[in-house]
Design a protein around this motif. Structure first.
Motif, PDB file in Angstrom:
ATOM      1  N   GLY A 254       0.803  -1.214   0.000  1.00 36.15           N
ATOM      2  CA  GLY A 254       0.000   0.000   0.000  1.00 36.15           C
ATOM      3  C   GLY A 254       0.837   1.266   0.000  1.00 36.15           C
ATOM      4  N   ALA A 255       1.950   1.242   0.734  1.00 40.14           N
ATOM      5  CA  ALA A 255       2.819   2.419   0.775  1.00 40.14           C
ATOM      6  C   ALA A 255       3.490   2.666  -0.570  1.00 40.14           C
ATOM      7  CB  ALA A 255       3.871   2.243   1.874  1.00 40.14           C
ATOM      8  N   LEU A 256       3.971   1.603  -1.201  1.00 36.95           N
ATOM      9  CA  LEU A 256       4.627   1.774  -2.502  1.00 36.95           C
ATOM     10  C   LEU A 256       3.657   2.292  -3.558  1.00 36.95           C
ATOM     11  CD1 LEU A 256       7.083  -1.212  -3.086  1.00 36.95           C
ATOM     12  CD2 LEU A 256       7.611   1.192  -2.776  1.00 36.95           C
ATOM     13  N   LEU A 257       2.458   1.710  -3.598  1.00 38.32           N
ATOM     14  CA  LEU A 257       1.499   2.094  -4.630  1.00 38.32           C
ATOM     15  C   LEU A 257       0.827   3.427  -4.332  1.00 38.32           C
ATOM     16  CD1 LEU A 257      -0.142  -1.311  -5.558  1.00 38.32           C
ATOM     17  CD2 LEU A 257       1.626  -0.026  -6.763  1.00 38.32           C
ATOM     18  N   ALA A 258       1.103   4.005  -3.164  1.00 44.92           N
ATOM     19  CA  ALA A 258       0.609   5.348  -2.889  1.00 44.92           C
ATOM     20  C   ALA A 258       1.402   6.396  -3.662  1.00 44.92           C
ATOM     21  CB  ALA A 258       0.693   5.642  -1.389  1.00 44.92           C
ATOM     22  N   ALA A 259       2.619   6.058  -4.068  1.00 43.02           N
ATOM     23  CA  ALA A 259       3.523   7.035  -4.673  1.00 43.02           C
ATOM     24  C   ALA A 259       2.968   7.685  -5.943  1.00 43.02           C
ATOM     25  CB  ALA A 259       4.881   6.386  -4.941  1.00 43.02           C
ATOM     26  N   PRO A 260       2.421   6.939  -6.917  1.00 42.35           N
ATOM     27  CA  PRO A 260       1.975   7.609  -8.154  1.00 42.35           C
ATOM     28  C   PRO A 260       0.902   8.675  -7.926  1.00 42.35           C
ATOM     29  CG  PRO A 260       2.126   5.235  -8.476  1.00 42.35           C
ATOM     30  CD  PRO A 260       2.299   5.479  -7.016  1.00 42.35           C
ATOM     31  N   ALA A 261      -0.136   8.334  -7.165  1.00 42.92           N
ATOM     32  CA  ALA A 261      -1.221   9.299  -6.951  1.00 42.92           C
ATOM     33  C   ALA A 261      -0.754  10.498  -6.138  1.00 42.92           C
ATOM     34  CB  ALA A 261      -2.397   8.614  -6.256  1.00 42.92           C
TER      35      ALA A 261
END
Length: 424
Positions: A254-261
């Motif tokens: 969840g933390a990694l995939l928060a980066a793009p948005a």
């Protein structure tokens, strides 16, 4: 790139010198999501399948995320999206190819162990069955959304049932763990704790960036024309939050995939002035959440009776080689820093050794001798504070009692060695 580098707690997996299986799984997840967002082709599907097979070879933790990615691909196939059939076939072929190669190269010695908790025969058979069903679904050519939905539902149900039939242990991956070990040790592993049972400080530090990313992802999904791509990332993020509610390890993805948005929010904030820009950066800097969580931390009062684990293991290293029955979480340090044999250790399949250690520390003193004999231990190392906050039963070693037939020797760091009379 800066937001991703600051994406705590995922960033902690990549610290220099740290070799952690989660780190490789994060890279494979990112590769799979990138392929999911690219043009739907057979090659993109094959990349997702190979990433899924590779991640399963490493461990079971990312299965829920690849499950969500698979559902998104099937939904696109049901909707009749361009290239969906080819991508779906690529997923199946890539997964099967990766699993067959992994079986030849990475199969462990305990391949047939009756469990489904890692890369073993059970998980391998189940994954192969599901991948074959994916190929079968891609080969069907029903016209219309409703027929495709019906076919997908039928094949999916049969595939899931078949996977559980060929691999029944996958119904409960950790079902083979001894209940005593599960209750007193496995339930205390930090990353396996449910999010809502954690302290406010842990909740904010571990899940703060994940929740900020979900909020940003939802905003982009609703406000931009490219909803399918943002929605795909949001779906995997939501799966990460759902997993975190069961086990905190879900916050890594969840933390990694928060980066793009969040990075996209920073780009928009640049046009809105200094205050929005600073706010966007503060919300996106994952390392700030554990720092902010310190405001919720309760002061830790150390127990003066607790054992210094490092000092106890170092003192143990000075003694002649022997088989030591020590607390589970000291097993790895004993193996790495001494010449002794550790009977218990932080590995859930070590049922015999871990159960013996807990029985020795928690059971009545009259039975400790039988436990020691059963695992051929030369001595018991007791280190107070290694059983967590729960009190040990009265009359046990964990409660400070010395069982009959044993002598004691103090160990540096407030540890205690218990020697059977026969072995003194």
């Amino acid at each position: 790139m800066v937001v991703a580098a600051l994406a705590y707690p995922a960033s902690g997996l990549f610290l220099p010198g740290r070799i952690d299986h989660h780190a490789l799984q994060m890279v494979l997840i990112l590769g799979a999501v990138l392929a999911l967002l690219s043009r739907a082709t057979f090659a993109a599907g094959a990349a997702i399948g190979l990433a899924a097979a590779g991640s399963l070879t490493v461990g079971m933790e990312t299965v829920p995320f690849f499950g969500v990615i698979g559902v998104l691909i099937v939904v696109a196939w049901i909707a009749g999206s361009v290239g969906a059939s080819g991508r779906l076939l690529g997923v199946g072929i890539g997964t099967i190819t990766g699993l067959l190669a992994a079986r030849l190269v990475f199969a462990p010695l305990a391949w047939d162990f009756p469990a489904c908790d890692g890369f073993d025969a059970a998980s391998w058979r189940a994954a192969l069955f599901l991948a074959a069903a994916t190929c079968l679904l891609a080969a069907t050519k029903p016209a219309g959304i409703k027929p495709r939905l019906a076919i997908a539902g039928l094949i999916g149900a049969v595939a899931l049932a078949g996977a559980l039939i060929v691999s029944p242990t996958c119904r409960s991956p950790y079902g083979m763990v001894d209940p005593l070990v599960a209750r007193w040790w496995l339930a205390g592993v930090a990353e396996a704790q449910p999010l809502l049972q954690a302290t406010p400080a842990v909740m904010l530090g571990q899940a703060g960036l994940l929740l900020a990313g979900i909020a940003a992802g939802a905003w982009w999904t609703m406000r931009t024309p490219d909803r399918s791509r943002w929605g795909a990332v949001l779906a995997v993020q939501t799966a990460a939050f759902a997993l975190a509610l069961v086990q905190l390890r879900g916050t890594y993805v969840g933390a990694l995939l928060a980066a793009p948005a969040l990075a996209a929010m920073i780009s928009v904030a640049r046009t809105r002035g200094a205050i929005p820009l600073v706010t966007a950066w503060l919300a996106s800097a994952g390392v700030l959440y554990p720092l902010a969580a310190r405001a919720f931390e309760q002061p830790v009062v150390s127990d003066p009776r607790a054992c210094d684990r490092v000092a106890a293991v170092d003192a143990l290293a000075a003694l002649p080689p022997m088989r030591v029955l020590a607390p589970v979480d000291l097993g790895a340090a004993i193996i790495a820093r001494t010449h002794h044999v550790a009977i218990a250790g932080p590995y859930h399949r070590n049922t015999t050794g871990n159960r013996a250690a807990l029985l020795a520390f928690l059971g009545p003193g009259a039975r400790v001798g039988d436990v020691v004999t059963g695992v051929s231990a030369d001595a018991i190392l007791w280190c107070a504070g290694t059983l967590g906050d729960r009190p040990a039963p009265p009359g046990s070693i964990g409660a400070g009692a010395v069982p009959p037939g044993f002598h004691t020797t103090p160990v540096a760091g407030h540890g205690l060695l218990l020697w059977p009379s026969r072995g003194r």
